[in-house]
Design an enzyme around this catalytic site. Structure first.
Site, mmCIF file in Angstrom:
data_model
loop_
_atom_site.group_PDB
_atom_site.id
_atom_site.type_symbol
_atom_site.label_atom_id
_atom_site.label_comp_id
_atom_site.label_asym_id
_atom_site.label_seq_id
_atom_site.Cartn_x
_atom_site.Cartn_y
_atom_site.Cartn_z
ATOM 1 N N GLY A 35 7.273 67.825 17.187
ATOM 2 C CA GLY A 35 6.714 68.092 18.576
ATOM 3 C C GLY A 35 6.760 69.554 19.138
ATOM 4 N N SER A 37 5.644 72.041 17.499
ATOM 5 C CA SER A 37 4.366 73.241 17.014
ATOM 6 C C SER A 37 3.281 73.026 18.029
ATOM 7 C CB SER A 37 4.004 72.675 15.625
ATOM 8 O OG SER A 37 3.171 71.531 15.919
ATOM 9 N N ASN A 86 15.019 65.206 10.648
ATOM 10 C CA ASN A 86 14.393 66.263 9.855
ATOM 11 C C ASN A 86 13.480 65.552 8.733
ATOM 12 O OD1 ASN A 86 14.606 67.847 7.090
ATOM 13 N ND2 ASN A 86 15.443 69.013 8.595
ATOM 14 N N LYS A 192 -1.648 72.552 1.721
ATOM 15 C CA LYS A 192 -2.266 71.559 2.411
ATOM 16 C C LYS A 192 -3.345 70.706 1.427
ATOM 17 C CE LYS A 192 -1.010 72.358 6.548
ATOM 18 N NZ LYS A 192 0.020 71.482 7.117
ATOM 19 N N PRO A 215 -8.821 70.080 10.190
ATOM 20 C CA PRO A 215 -9.434 70.835 11.081
ATOM 21 C C PRO A 215 -9.714 72.363 10.598
ATOM 22 C CG PRO A 215 -6.835 70.442 11.696
ATOM 23 C CD PRO A 215 -7.364 69.819 10.382
#
Length: 339
Positions: A35, A37, A86, A192, A215
């Site tokens: 949370g 980022s 983590n 990615k 995105p």
């Protein structure tokens, strides 16, 4: 305003003791990982705006202040909880995911303030860690989540890199070539691509219902105001992207909202991958605006005579995000009918 209290270390959780609005919520509990980022924080805000009780995980206790800066005290006090979990610890993730109807996993490894962690200095070392992180998230989703659903944020980079000019349509069926990414040191694209493929394999193994969003460059909040920390690693090879008509952008709020729309549409059969962008940079002035906003002059337009041959004012693009556009249109119609 009552600040969030830090529980004992064995509980690894921040909570708001005065949070009494959750009983009135009809939405199911969801969890957002990392949370602290940039994109993740906007996904949290959009989920809250749609009425969902939200649990957030952070990697370490020190990340809480970064999350507070991104989300704000008022929204933090509306969270169901903030759990230290983590991504390298499957058991810790299982504890965090229990009772959640869906897991939103935007990123495995982030630095404070949304920096992706992919840079020249990493030299590809984060690639296997990215894959390990999503593997653990899917594993924990399958073992502990109330409903085995995961919404994973990949990247448009996982679909566009083939080498040479892109002649065919690039859509949700397209995948970047891992060998080309390694050869050209496109580490974020490689990370990615591998992570998303791992996510699909692991989701089948764990019988987790998975959708992925891919995105483009994240705008903050609108074009040409790119979010610098996340855009710089994305734009490695930016001139080639521009030349091939595959440099696409998306407003961070709209990208975050698309995550919510896709999640809600899973009840109606939404599945697979979704390319997520609003516009393709196709004109020289747009490219210059974008690079000036990043204070990186010439990053995209440095070879303008090669990218924009004389007489061609607009670059042709074969990017296709119609699958997501159709889903959002259907979701908007359903929402209108309910009002």
């Amino acid at each position: 305003m009552v600040p969030l209290a830090l529980k004992q270390k064995q509980e690894s959780c921040f909570t708001n003791p005065n949070n009494c609005i959750l009983s009135a919520r009809k939405r199911d509990l969801v969890c957002v990982t990392s949370g602290n980022s940039y994109l993740d924080s906007h996904i949290v805000k959009e989920l809250q705006a749609h009425g969902y009780p939200v649990r957030v995980t952070i990697q370490n206790q020190v990340d809480f202040e970064d999350m507070r800066e991104l989300i704000g005290d008022e929204r933090i006090n509306q969270l169901e909880s903030v759990v230290v979990a983590n991504v390298g610890d499957v058991d810790g993730l299982c504890d965090a995911f229990r009772g959640c109807h869906a897991i939103f996993h935007p990123s495995s490894f982030v630095d404070p303030h949304g920096v992706s962690g992919y840079s020249v200095r990493t030299n590809g070392t984060l690639v296997p860690l990215e894959a390990e992180g999503v593997t653990n998230v899917i594993e924990a989703s399958g073992r502990a989540a109330y409903e085995k659903r995961c919404i994973f944020t990949s990247s448009l980079l996982s679909s566009i890199w083939k080498g040479g000019n892109v002649e065919r349509v690039v859509d949700e069926t397209s995948w970047s070539d891992e060998g080309f990414c390694r050869e050209n040191k496109l580490w974020l694209a490689l990370g990615k691509t591998i992570a998303e493929k791992v996510a699909w394999r692991k989701s089948k193994e764990m019988k987790v219902e998975l959708v992925t969003l891919c995105p483009g460059v994240i705008m903050a909040p609108s074009f040409p105001n790119a979010h610098k920390e996340t855009s710089v690693p994305y734009l490695k090879g930016g001139q080639s992207m521009l030349q091939q008509g595959i440099l696409a952008t998306g407003d961070v709020k709209n990208v975050a909202e698309a995550h919510v729309y896709v999640y809600e549409a899973m009840d109606n059969g939404a599945s697979g991958r979704y390319l997520c962008f609003e516009r393709v940079v196709r004109r020289l002035e747009e490219a210059i605006e974008l690079e000036n906003g990043l204070h990186m002059h010439g990053l995209l337009s440095g070879r303008r005579q090669e990218v924009f041959p004389e007489g061609n004012e607009e670059i042709r693009s074969n990017l296709d995000n119609s699958k997501l556009a159709k889903l959002i249109l259907q979701a908007s119609r359903r929402s209108s009918c309910k009002q």
